[in-house]
Design an enzyme around this catalytic site. Structure first.
Site, PDB file in Angstrom:
ATOM      1  N   ARG A 293      46.685 100.880 122.892  1.00 34.45           N
ATOM      2  CA  ARG A 293      47.420 101.027 122.741  1.00 34.45           C
ATOM      3  C   ARG A 293      47.751 100.180 124.080  1.00 34.45           C
ATOM      4  O   ARG A 293      47.259  99.264 125.297  1.00 34.45           O
ATOM      5  CB  ARG A 293      46.961 102.186 123.722  1.00 34.45           C
ATOM      6  CG  ARG A 293      48.835 103.004 123.813  1.00 34.45           C
ATOM      7  CD  ARG A 293      49.204 104.695 124.330  1.00 34.45           C
ATOM      8  NE  ARG A 293      50.095 104.894 124.632  1.00 34.45           N
ATOM      9  CZ  ARG A 293      50.244 105.586 126.002  1.00 34.45           C
ATOM     10  NH1 ARG A 293      49.573 104.946 127.063  1.00 34.45           N
ATOM     11  NH2 ARG A 293      51.295 106.057 126.187  1.00 34.45           N
TER      12      ARG A 293
ATOM     13  N   GLU B 249      56.669 109.473 127.217  1.00 32.31           N
ATOM     14  CA  GLU B 249      56.283 110.158 127.845  1.00 32.31           C
ATOM     15  C   GLU B 249      57.946 111.184 128.168  1.00 32.31           C
ATOM     16  O   GLU B 249      58.334 111.376 129.119  1.00 32.31           O
ATOM     17  CB  GLU B 249      55.390 110.273 129.012  1.00 32.31           C
ATOM     18  CG  GLU B 249      54.065 110.699 128.442  1.00 32.31           C
ATOM     19  CD  GLU B 249      53.398 110.467 130.409  1.00 32.31           C
ATOM     20  OE1 GLU B 249      52.015 111.166 129.857  1.00 32.31           O
ATOM     21  OE2 GLU B 249      54.159 110.070 131.483  1.00 32.31           O
TER      22      GLU B 249
ATOM     23  N   GLU C 101      47.611 109.916 125.156  1.00 34.99           N
ATOM     24  CA  GLU C 101      46.355 109.877 127.114  1.00 34.99           C
ATOM     25  C   GLU C 101      45.787 110.873 127.181  1.00 34.99           C
ATOM     26  O   GLU C 101      46.344 112.275 127.219  1.00 34.99           O
ATOM     27  CB  GLU C 101      48.280 109.752 128.068  1.00 34.99           C
ATOM     28  CG  GLU C 101      49.194 108.450 127.743  1.00 34.99           C
ATOM     29  CD  GLU C 101      50.250 108.534 128.745  1.00 34.99           C
ATOM     30  OE1 GLU C 101      49.629 109.090 129.749  1.00 34.99           O
ATOM     31  OE2 GLU C 101      51.029 107.383 129.128  1.00 34.99           O
TER      32      GLU C 101
END
Length: 379
Positions: free
Chosen positions: A80, A170, A278
């Site tokens: 990522r 997020e 995550e």
């Protein structure tokens, strides 16, 4: 994730607080469970800076190797990559992400691209518009589309096409504040503006690479009510996406039982595969650089009796996460991406600051791989 403060993990405004505390193995068994996880990877965005600071990494056998190769040899399938628009010198801009993408592809890793649509950290507590971008909704809608399109094309042009892309990082409380801020201080909810921006980012990504998979990523791993609140609205506003992404840090997001309940509910409620975008867990409560960490002995770890903050406890936690994902029906628990597991002391979360996650890594303070690295294996 942002490493600047633990306080950003407040409750999602207006969201329900429902949390399930029991595992649901019968649901998974009724629909069949995965035998492997297709996504086993890590966000290694700090890696170039750490190497420039002199950090070297060793595998479990003690051999010095580039970190991405250690992960690939352990069985990882993905990397990522974080991208900021105009960050401080040395941090994760497009040029650095492109260079790391070339290394990842040589190691046999696929790419999940994580544009923050900001000049620096973006998370539920902050989503600042890049300094050089427009500040009105029409201008931002056009800009996020063109920026995403060109960003994705740049990866393809150098022979490292992406496989998945997040539309923001997020995004639980919106994107590109205040224009796309979901919850304003006066209680106003800006779903229309927020989702218009998401749709424009998605359109740009697919113009850059039509087969890229679109991830919507929030930070509510074990919070079922909050997750429903967010994605029910995403459904109402008809935002197309392929994968439902979650951050899961147990000190903020609940127990493994709550995580499993939420992932299973999401897969069934939205008919989407789920991904832990995550993930991290401490292997110690010691502080590698002596300058403070965001997780310490006073942090609440719901399953700490099973998984103490030791190398063995961390390894057990990662194994348990694998099992949770395999319980998602029909093999739709795609997998996990550890967050900055290489971020040992050497580079601060901002210039001159501390490495505030150095006890959440999968390497010890000297760069030696920890037993949890085995969690990347294929079976």
């Amino acid at each position: 994730m942002s490493s600047s403060s633990i306080t950003r993990r407040g409750l999602l405004a207006g969201a329900g607080g429902l949390a399930l505390s029991t595992l649901l193995p019968s649901v998974a068994q009724a629909h069949g469970r995965a035998t492997t996880l297709s996504v086993r990877g890590a966000d290694l965005s700090f890696l170039p800076q750490l190497e420039e600071a002199g950090v070297r990494y060793r595998d479990l056998a003690g051999r010095v190797r580039p970190a991405e190769q250690i992960f690939a040899a352990a069985g990882a399938s993905y990397i990522r990559l974080r991208v900021w628009v105009d960050p401080p010198d040395g941090y994760s801009d497009k040029a650095r992400a492109l260079a790391l993408a070339r290394r990842a592809k040589r190691a046999g890793l696929k790419i999940l691209l994580d544009p923050h649509y900001s000049d620096f950290w973006a998370d539920p507590g902050k989503q600042p518009i890049p300094a050089g971008w427009p500040t009105d909704l029409p201008g931002l809608t056009k800009k996020i589309r063109s920026y995403t399109r060109e960003l994705v094309r740049d990866f393809a042009r150098q022979g490292t096409p992406i496989d998945m892309i997040q539309i923001g990082n997020e995004i639980t409380n919106g994107i590109l504040w205040p224009v796309g801020q979901l919850y304003l201080p006066d209680g106003t909810q800006q779903w229309q503006a927020f989702t218009d921006l998401l749709k424009a980012g998605r359109q740009g990504a697919l113009e850059g690479q039509p087969d890229a998979k679109i991830v919507l990523h929030i930070d509510r791993g074990g919070k079922l009510g909050d997750t429903r609140w967010f994605f029910d609205n995403i459904t109402t506003y008809e935002v197309p996406y392929d994968i439902l992404g979650q951050s899961y840090y147990p000190m903020w997001h609940g127990s493994l039982a709550e995580l499993q309940a939420n992932l299973i509910d999401s897969e069934q409620r939205y008919d989407k595969p789920v991904l832990i975008a995550e993930l991290a867990y401490p292997w110690t409560f010691e502080d590698g650089d002596g300058r403070g960490n965001i997780v310490g002995p006073d942090s609440v770890l719901p399953d700490v009796d099973r998984f103490p903050a030791t190398p063995a406890g961390q390894a057990g936690f990662y194994e348990a996460v694998r099992d949770v994902l395999k319980q998602v029906p029909d093999g739709r628990g795609l997998g996990f991406l550890a967050w900055e597991p290489e971020w040992i002391p050497g580079v601060g979360w901002q210039p001159g600051a501390e490495a505030s996650n150095d006890n959440l890594t999968q390497f010890d303070f000297t760069g030696r791989a920890l037993p949890s690295i085995r969690a990347y294996r294929r079976p």
